[in-house]
Design an enzyme around this catalytic site. Sequence first.
Site, mmCIF file in Angstrom:
data_model
loop_
_atom_site.group_PDB
_atom_site.id
_atom_site.type_symbol
_atom_site.label_atom_id
_atom_site.label_comp_id
_atom_site.label_asym_id
_atom_site.label_seq_id
_atom_site.Cartn_x
_atom_site.Cartn_y
_atom_site.Cartn_z
ATOM 1 N N THR A 3 0.689 -1.146 0.213
ATOM 2 C CA THR A 3 -0.146 -0.131 -0.007
ATOM 3 C C THR A 3 0.812 1.048 -0.011
ATOM 4 O OG1 THR A 3 -0.069 -0.230 2.402
ATOM 5 C CG2 THR A 3 -1.886 -0.989 0.969
ATOM 6 N N ASP A 4 0.377 2.471 -0.166
ATOM 7 C CA ASP A 4 0.807 3.809 -0.233
ATOM 8 C C ASP A 4 0.820 4.447 1.129
ATOM 9 O OD1 ASP A 4 0.902 3.386 -2.921
ATOM 10 O OD2 ASP A 4 -1.218 3.987 -3.105
ATOM 11 N N SER A 18 1.476 8.386 5.203
ATOM 12 C CA SER A 18 0.753 8.605 3.788
ATOM 13 C C SER A 18 1.797 8.679 2.888
ATOM 14 C CB SER A 18 -0.400 9.565 3.836
ATOM 15 O OG SER A 18 -0.675 9.811 2.476
ATOM 16 N N ARG A 19 2.011 7.768 1.854
ATOM 17 C CA ARG A 19 3.321 8.146 0.828
ATOM 18 C C ARG A 19 2.933 9.045 -0.079
ATOM 19 N NH1 ARG A 19 3.976 2.356 1.795
ATOM 20 N NH2 ARG A 19 5.068 2.225 3.723
ATOM 21 N N VAL A 20 1.547 9.555 -0.291
ATOM 22 C CA VAL A 20 1.280 10.564 -1.250
ATOM 23 C C VAL A 20 1.303 11.927 -0.457
ATOM 24 C CG1 VAL A 20 -0.615 11.523 -2.547
ATOM 25 C CG2 VAL A 20 -0.283 9.141 -2.438
#
Length: 512
Positions: A345-346, A371-373
């Site tokens: 997941t991101d 949260s990688r975004v």
Amino acid sequence: MSNDADELSAVLGQTVTAFEQALADQSMALQSQEIGTVTYLGNGIARAIGLPNVQSEELIRFPGDRLGVAFNLDPGEVGIILLDGSDALKSGCEVQRTGRVLDTPVGEGLLGRVVDAKGQPLDDRGLVATLERRPVERPAPAIMDRAPVTIPLQTGIKVIDALIPIGRGQRELILGDRQTGKTAIALDTILNQKDKDVICVYCAIGQRSAAVAKLIAELRDRGAMDYCIVVVASGESPPGLQYITPYAATTIAEYFMEQGRDVLIIYDDLIQHARAYRELSLLLRRPPGREAFPGDIFYIHARLLERSTHLSPKLGGGSLTSLPIVETEAGNLSAYIPTNLVSITDGQIYLTPELFQKGILPAVDVGKSVSRVGGKAQLPAYRAVAGDLRLSYSQFEELEAFARFGARLDESTRQTLDRGRRVREVLKQDAYNPVPVAEQIAILLAVNQGLFDALSTEQIAEAEQIVRQKVTELLPDVCQRIRSGEKLSEGDRKALLDAAELGLEGMRKDER
Ligand code: ATP
Ligand code: MG
């Protein structure tokens, strides 16, 4: 006389030709049908012989229209997972190939419905009216068909929207021990999509039927069912059905994404999915690996979550955001399935029982969540306010742990601690109570500017309500502009702070 004979033979000739024609039309081509025999029936699986040409993942029909899927193609024998109960089946019964793969109905007719993976209704509203069926397993969009994730998916939960923002098309894992509020976060996110033109699909895998019924009742009571589809395989369903349910739910969600709409899908939860798959694999005698899971356990989740994306404008620009949920045991993040999912997941939202017991709800451990975004998926106005909140909040938590040793603190440290405690208080939130984004911004602005410094922590919940109320009352146009994605001008900032100040002054007066 000879004339009559000629006529007769002509008529006869015509009749014979017509008859031959009719016979040719009628003649039935021989069709071979492979019919096999069940040699073994287990709990959720079957083995059959006599299906030499069966293909992988082909749908197999059992007596009484029960279905199964060809799973293991061994020489001379097929391992089949059952999608229906096996009670009425007997070893030795006949099975047929169908020549097609499992599919599920898709379409607008599913909105507001509760169905299983095959599209059978589980509510009392009759058959599902849809025109189209699509395969349950579909390839994920190619890289060139994807667009970057930039538009936020507001969850309405302050701590997530501020510190772990989620974008449309992102995959964010929710993980934590049992009873730490995982489902509550997913449900809040669904409730917050009301009137925002986001379709929500809630996929329940292996839960107790009572828990699912409670959740559906909650969605109905809060008017969220109109834009929701619930796809259920309860804990009592055969493991085969539990295994295919998330793929079917994704196919249902993809239909809307491919029409350019924004869709949110929740898988609750994937540890049950993995367990169902493990059960099937062991029964079919596939070699077990770590924690007895089969070797392709990573792949079954990767190929599921890879289907969530933000499509490029050429393909309509729709998005599928997914929130897979996974239960951990004793906070063990490094167990097999949780680590697999963390790496697919991101980002993840990690909930802990310690915070839950302390009453810090939602019990999100900010330090272990990410949260990688990130900020890219935040509204510009929000980004300006939340800025380095994440960093300063983590620093505060560290400092607080240190201060517990009774160290003597200097003035600035004490101020940092005081502010941090107030931020934490502000980030607390009841379940099923999403906060609109403009109000979140006003609250965070107020606490950042120290408007809450003079209040005790007990008063903060009340102060927060007052700020929210004042801002919606006095500044509807600013709220509207924030929602539409505009930057916060200096004037707007000041207006928000003034409104908050005004409300707090009223609160102080009331106290006196
Ligand atoms: P399970 O492991 O059983 O699936 P879960 O992790 O999904 O549990 P929930 O069912 O969402 O947890 O929540 C457990 C309980 O905590 C519920 O009674 C819920 O109402 C309560 N709860 C969750 N979040 C909050 C919150 N923010 N404020 C107050 N109560 C909450
Ligand atoms: Mg739950």
